[in-house]
Design a protein around this motif. Sequence first.
Motif, PDB file in Angstrom:
ATOM      1  N   PRO A 144      62.800  30.621  19.455  1.00 16.00           N
ATOM      2  CA  PRO A 144      63.088  30.518  20.890  1.00 16.00           C
ATOM      3  C   PRO A 144      62.909  29.089  21.404  1.00 16.00           C
ATOM      4  N   ASP A 171      52.235  29.659  21.903  1.00 18.71           N
ATOM      5  CA  ASP A 171      52.587  30.959  22.467  1.00 18.71           C
ATOM      6  C   ASP A 171      53.676  30.799  23.519  1.00 18.71           C
ATOM      7  N   ASP A 172      53.988  31.920  24.180  1.00 23.26           N
ATOM      8  CA  ASP A 172      55.117  31.879  25.108  1.00 23.26           C
ATOM      9  C   ASP A 172      54.786  31.234  26.454  1.00 23.26           C
TER      10      ASP A 172
END
Length: 250
Positions: A154, A228-229
Motif C-alpha cells: 500500500p 503500520d497504517d
Amino acid sequence: MNSKTVRAGSPRRGLRGAVLGAAVVAALLTTTACQGDGEAAAPPSASAPSSAAPSGSASAGGSAPETTAPTGDSGTGSGSPTATATGDSGETGGGNGTKYEDCEADGLTTAVELQDERGETPRHFLLTVTNTAKTPCVLNDAPQVRLKAGNDAPIVETLGEPDTEPVVVEGGGKAYAGLYVFGNDEGGEAQYDQSDRFTATLVAGEGTELRGTLVFDLPDSLDTVSVDDAARVNGWAGTEGLAMRPITQL
C-alpha cells in the motif's frame, strides 16, 4: 422766270437711302442671330471641367466620398502583432507548469535520516534526494511511498493536501520529504510489520506515476523499523524544516 426752285431732295435718292438703311438693319439682325446660335452650339473649351467625376470625388448626388480609416497594416498581415508560442512550453514531464522537465528516478540519489532521539521508537524520518544532473528538474506533489517491499504494497497516505507548487531542484541541489512510519504505542510482545527500507515513485505534473523507483535504505544504526497504517508522508519541499515541521507534530 429763269430761277429754279430748289427741292428738299430727290425721290430716287430718298428711296435709295431707305433701301440701304433697311439692308443695314437686316444685316445687323442676321449677325446677332448667328452669334447667339454659335454660342449655344459652341463645343466646351479645353479648360471646361470634365463631366465624369474623378475617382474618390463626390458623386453626382452630392454625397461625400467614402474613406478608409488607416489600419497600420504594412501589407504583410494584421496591423497589430499577435503573440505566438515559441513551440517550447517546457512542460515535458506531463505539464508541471515550469520550463524544466520532471525529475527522473535514475537522475536522483537518495538518503534517509532518523529524526528521533536515541532510545525512542523510530517514527520520524527525513527523506532526501539530490539531483545529479547539471540542469534543474521538477518534483511534483508528494512521493508515492511504500513501506514494504513490492509494488503491491500500500501507498502511504499524504499528510493533508500536498503543495500544488512544483519544487524545482537545481543541478546538484536537494529536495526533502518528511515521513512518519509508526503510530502504535503499545509495547510488550505485540508483533508489528517490519521494514528494512522505503521505496517511492515520483509523480508527473499531471498526477500520473513516472517510471522508475527510488530506494531509501535505512540509516546504518537500524536494521528494520516497525510500520503500520498510521504512516503519513509530507509533500516535497525545498528545505528540511518545511518537510519535517508537519511530520514532527504526529
